[in-house]
Structure formats: structure tokens, C-alpha cells
Scaffold this active site. Structure first.
Site, PDB file in Angstrom:
ATOM      1  N   ASN A   1      86.776 -50.899  61.915  1.00  0.00           N
ATOM      2  CA  ASN A   1      86.064 -51.888  61.103  1.00  0.00           C
ATOM      3  C   ASN A   1      85.582 -52.995  62.044  1.00  0.00           C
ATOM      4  O   ASN A   1      85.717 -52.885  63.261  1.00  0.00           O
ATOM      5  CB  ASN A   1      87.000 -52.429  60.012  1.00  0.00           C
ATOM      6  CG  ASN A   1      86.230 -52.776  58.749  1.00  0.00           C
ATOM      7  OD1 ASN A   1      85.174 -53.416  58.820  1.00  0.00           O
ATOM      8  ND2 ASN A   1      86.728 -52.374  57.608  1.00  0.00           N
ATOM      9  N   THR A   2      85.017 -54.055  61.482  1.00  0.00           N
ATOM     10  CA  THR A   2      84.461 -55.121  62.321  1.00  0.00           C
ATOM     11  C   THR A   2      85.563 -55.893  63.054  1.00  0.00           C
ATOM     12  O   THR A   2      86.718 -55.898  62.643  1.00  0.00           O
ATOM     13  CB  THR A   2      83.649 -56.106  61.464  1.00  0.00           C
ATOM     14  OG1 THR A   2      84.476 -56.538  60.383  1.00  0.00           O
ATOM     15  CG2 THR A   2      82.398 -55.467  60.916  1.00  0.00           C
TER      16      THR A   2
ATOM     17  N   CYS B   1      91.094 -54.986  54.898  1.00  0.00           N
ATOM     18  CA  CYS B   1      90.815 -56.198  54.110  1.00  0.00           C
ATOM     19  C   CYS B   1      92.123 -56.941  53.790  1.00  0.00           C
ATOM     20  O   CYS B   1      93.212 -56.391  53.928  1.00  0.00           O
ATOM     21  CB  CYS B   1      90.060 -55.816  52.850  1.00  0.00           C
ATOM     22  SG  CYS B   1      90.919 -54.608  51.857  1.00  0.00           S
TER      23      CYS B   1
ATOM     24  N   THR C   1      75.555 -51.045  61.435  1.00  0.00           N
ATOM     25  CA  THR C   1      74.562 -52.095  61.679  1.00  0.00           C
ATOM     26  C   THR C   1      73.186 -51.532  62.051  1.00  0.00           C
ATOM     27  O   THR C   1      72.161 -52.068  61.623  1.00  0.00           O
ATOM     28  CB  THR C   1      75.093 -53.031  62.792  1.00  0.00           C
ATOM     29  OG1 THR C   1      76.335 -53.580  62.328  1.00  0.00           O
ATOM     30  CG2 THR C   1      74.136 -54.157  63.091  1.00  0.00           C
TER      31      THR C   1
ATOM     32  N   ASN D   1      89.607 -48.761  52.659  1.00  0.00           N
ATOM     33  CA  ASN D   1      89.360 -49.902  53.541  1.00  0.00           C
ATOM     34  C   ASN D   1      90.612 -50.765  53.492  1.00  0.00           C
ATOM     35  O   ASN D   1      90.774 -51.574  52.589  1.00  0.00           O
ATOM     36  CB  ASN D   1      88.115 -50.651  53.066  1.00  0.00           C
ATOM     37  CG  ASN D   1      87.871 -51.914  53.870  1.00  0.00           C
ATOM     38  OD1 ASN D   1      88.600 -52.200  54.823  1.00  0.00           O
ATOM     39  ND2 ASN D   1      86.860 -52.670  53.483  1.00  0.00           N
TER      40      ASN D   1
ATOM     41  N   GLY E   1      82.379 -60.513  52.335  1.00  0.00           N
ATOM     42  CA  GLY E   1      83.559 -60.669  51.472  1.00  0.00           C
ATOM     43  C   GLY E   1      83.657 -59.570  50.433  1.00  0.00           C
ATOM     44  O   GLY E   1      84.184 -59.786  49.338  1.00  0.00           O
TER      45      GLY E   1
ATOM     46  N   ASN F   1      79.138 -60.844  59.858  1.00  0.00           N
ATOM     47  CA  ASN F   1      79.022 -60.924  58.414  1.00  0.00           C
ATOM     48  C   ASN F   1      80.320 -61.421  57.804  1.00  0.00           C
ATOM     49  O   ASN F   1      81.410 -61.208  58.334  1.00  0.00           O
ATOM     50  CB  ASN F   1      78.590 -59.572  57.816  1.00  0.00           C
ATOM     51  CG  ASN F   1      79.756 -58.686  57.428  1.00  0.00           C
ATOM     52  OD1 ASN F   1      80.314 -58.838  56.332  1.00  0.00           O
ATOM     53  ND2 ASN F   1      80.149 -57.774  58.305  1.00  0.00           N
TER      54      ASN F   1
END
Ligand SMILES: Cc1cc2nc3c(=O)[nH]c(=O)nc-3n(C[C@H](O)[C@H](O)[C@H](O)COP(=O)(O)O)c2cc1C
Length: 318
Positions: free
Chosen positions: A197-198, A135, A271, A132, A77, A74
Site C-alpha cells: 500500500n502507500t 487502514c 497511480t 485492505n 480516507g 493522497n
């Protein structure tokens, strides 16, 4: 009220008490309302909202989701409604349930994290915040906040001064070692760490030779990232004395148990919720059966119980 005949799934993540160890992960459960028709929010120990910024964000251009086999890429954003709409319109509808409400915050600069927290402090019923910090930090040329331990510590410390609520720092796995970032978040005053996180990934359409995401690279999630996540949880567990929330590829009860053994005190499901929003309730039932069959009195006894094969079983941090 819990049924005394049923195994008790409750866990603590520092000061946060959960009736079971299952959170919905940020970005995979909206703001807590979206799945109301198909899943019971109270079957979750807690849920983490989509990351909120000071102003609404539109996110990246499409295509920003690509199913890869297996897993998901993904590049949303961090599209979100902004803190004000959440505080005024959504929060009153999602507070007060059995599932703890953790609000995720993601901003471009440090001051904005503080401003978002200050606004959220006015909202009753929020149980904690997940920062988070995976980012991009605009002041550091877009490098993720948590890739720089000094920035991580300062950011967490600044937020810590603004709130007495539970804070977890969500770190990027896109680093050689999670240890410095984990220790920096702890030094800044985080109550917990959310790992992971991813992972940066990419998909290519061989026929058109085009990237499958408009941003070319994106965040990879789902079952294939589980081994990476387990390794980061284990590294983090051995590096800090604050509890860890494990995230990455969790899709069934065995995954949950493995994360607890590796050092997590609770877990998040991301997910897998897209395929089955009611999955947490099913996993909770499976965990009860596991506890009965295996004679596990409390899930917290599993945390960090990895038998390293050297006769050493690392215990729960003091
Ligand atoms: C579509 C999508 C959107 C996401 N949005 C956010 C987000 O807003 N904030 C955040 O901290 N993590 C976000 N994540 C990351 C997840 O919370 C989680 O850390 C990651 O997907 C790994 O867990 P999983 O393999 O169970 O999905 C997002 C993940 C996906 C798939």
C-alpha cells in the site's frame, strides 16, 4: 480465446487464474465502471475495486490529493459508497468479464470486515477479496491492522471462515519488516499477499508554510516507491509460501518484469492509471514482445528468479 501465435501472458495467483498478470490497483480504478469510455476493462487480468466499508464513508476533508514531483500524495480516507450500494447497483454491471473482479474491503473494526464479506458472498461473479488491512484499526487507537501480526492473523482467519473465495491481505509497508505480518496473514488462511500500500509522506508549501494535504500526512505512491515495494515483495517472497501480488510505482513492462523476478506472481498498477487509463493494454502488448524477444515461454517462470549473485537463484515457492 487466446491466439496461439501470440505469447501467452496467463498466470496463476494461487487458485486465481488471470489471462495476464496486470490488475488495476484499489482506489485507482473506481468500481470498474469509471474508465469504461477510455479503456477496455478486459485488457486487465483483473481489477480491484475502491475499498468498500459497511456504511458509505465520506473520507477526509480536502485538499486530499497533492501531486509531488515525482509521485502522488493522497489522503482520500477511503471515501466509498458502502457495500450495499455496490452489491445492488454496481456489481451486476462489472461481473462476468474477462478481467477478474476483486473487491477490496476496509473497515474500522474486525466485525465489520466479516459483515461486509457476508453481504458480498450473496453477490454472484465476485472472484475474490482484497483485505485492505493497511487502514486504521479503531480498536487499537488507529494503528493500521497489519502493523500488529496477531490482529492480522485473527482478522484474516475470521474472514476465511466466511468465504471460500480467494483472499489476499494487503499489508502496510510502514513497518520495519513485512515478514511478521506476511506470515501472520498466511497463518490466518490468506491465499495471497498484496504488497504494498502507500508509504506515509508529506508535502509542504514553502510559501504559505501550510501542508498540502488537510490531514498533513498522507499516502505516497507512484514511481519513487518502486524500490521500497520491490524490497517488500522480495522479503515477503522469502518469508511465505503463498503468492504475492506486487504493487508500487509500476508504469511500464520493465517494472512488471522486475516485480515478477523479485517474487511477485502478478502486479497491480495504481497511480500510473491516472495519467493513462489504457496503460494496461499497452503494457500487455509490450510484455508479449518481451516474451518473444527473450524467449520466455511463461511469465510464471520469472517469479522469484532473482539471481542473487551468490550462485543461488531462489525458485518458485512449492
Ligand atoms: C488516490 C489513491 C487512492 C487509493 N485508494 C486505495 C484504497 O481505497 N484501498 C487500497 O487498498 N489502496 C488504495 N490506494 C493504494 C493503491 O492501491 C496502491 O497500493 C498504491 O498507490 C501503490 O501503487 P502505485 O504506486 O502504483 O500507485 C490508493 C492510491 C491512490 C493513489
Amino acid at each position: 480465446m487466446s491466439d496461439p501465435a501470440q505469447p501467452d501472458l496467463s498466470v496463476r495467483v494461487g487458485s486465481l487464474a488471470l489471462h495476464n498478470p496486470l490488475f488495476a490497483a484499489s482506489g485507482c480504478y473506481g468500481y470498474g465502471l469509471e474508465y469504461a469510455d477510455v479503456a477496455d476493462r478486459d485488457e486487465l487480468g483483473g481489477f480491484v475495486t475502491k475499498s468498500l466499508s459497511l456504511e458509505p464513508w465520506k473520507g477526509n476533508a480536502p485538499p486530499r490529493l497533492a501531486e509531488v514531483s515525482p509521485g502522488l500524495l493522497n489522503s482520500i480516507g477511503l471515501a466509498n459508497m458502502g457495500v450495499e450500494s455496490f452489491a445492488r447497483e454496481v456489481a451486476p454491471q462489472v461481473t462476468g468479464g474477462r478481467a477478474k473482479l476483486i473487491v477490496s474491503v476496509a473497515c474500522n473494526v474486525m466485525e465489520e470486515y466479516e459483515q461486509v464479506i457476508v453481504r458480498l458472498e450473496e453477490v454472484p461473479g465476485i472472484d475474490g477479496y482484497e483485505l485492505n488491512i493497511s487502514c486504521p484499526n479503531v480498536e487499537e487507537g488507529g494503528m493500521a491492522f497489519s502493523r500488529n501480526p496477531a490482529v492480522t492473523e485473527e482478522l484474516v482467519a475470521r474472514v476465511r471462515k466466511r468465504t471460500r473465495r480467494w483472499i489476499s491481505a494487503k499489508l502496510t509497508p510502514n513497518v520495519a519488516s513485512i515478514v511478521e505480518g506476511a506470515q501472520a496473514a498466511e497463518a490466518g488462511g490468506a491465499d495471497a499477499l498484496s504488497l504494498i500500500n502507500t508509504i506515509v509522506g508529506m508535502a509542504v508549501d514553502w510559501k504559505t508554510r501550510r501542508p498540502r494535504l488537510a490531514t498533513i500526512t498522507g499516502g505516497y505512491s507512484g514511481p519513487p516507491i518502486k524500490p521500497v515495494a520491490l524490497a517488500k515483495v522480495w522479503e515477503g517472497y522469502n518469508a511465505v509460501n503463498i503468492p504475492i501480488v506486487g504493487i508500487g510505482g509500476i508504469a511500464n513492462w520493465k517494472d512488471v518484469v522486475e516485480f515478477l523476478i523479485a517474487g511477485a506472481s502478478a502486479v497491480q498498477i495504481g497511480t500510473a492509471l491516472y495519467a493513462d487509463p489504457a496503460l494496461p493494454g499497452k503494457i500487455a502488448a509490450d510484455l508479449r514482445r518481451f516474451m518473444e524477444v527473450e524467449g520466455v515461454a511463461s511469465l510464471s517462470e520469472l517469479t522469484g528468479s532473482l539471481d542473487t549473485g551468490h550462485g543461488v537463484t531462489v525458485g518458485v515457492p512449492a
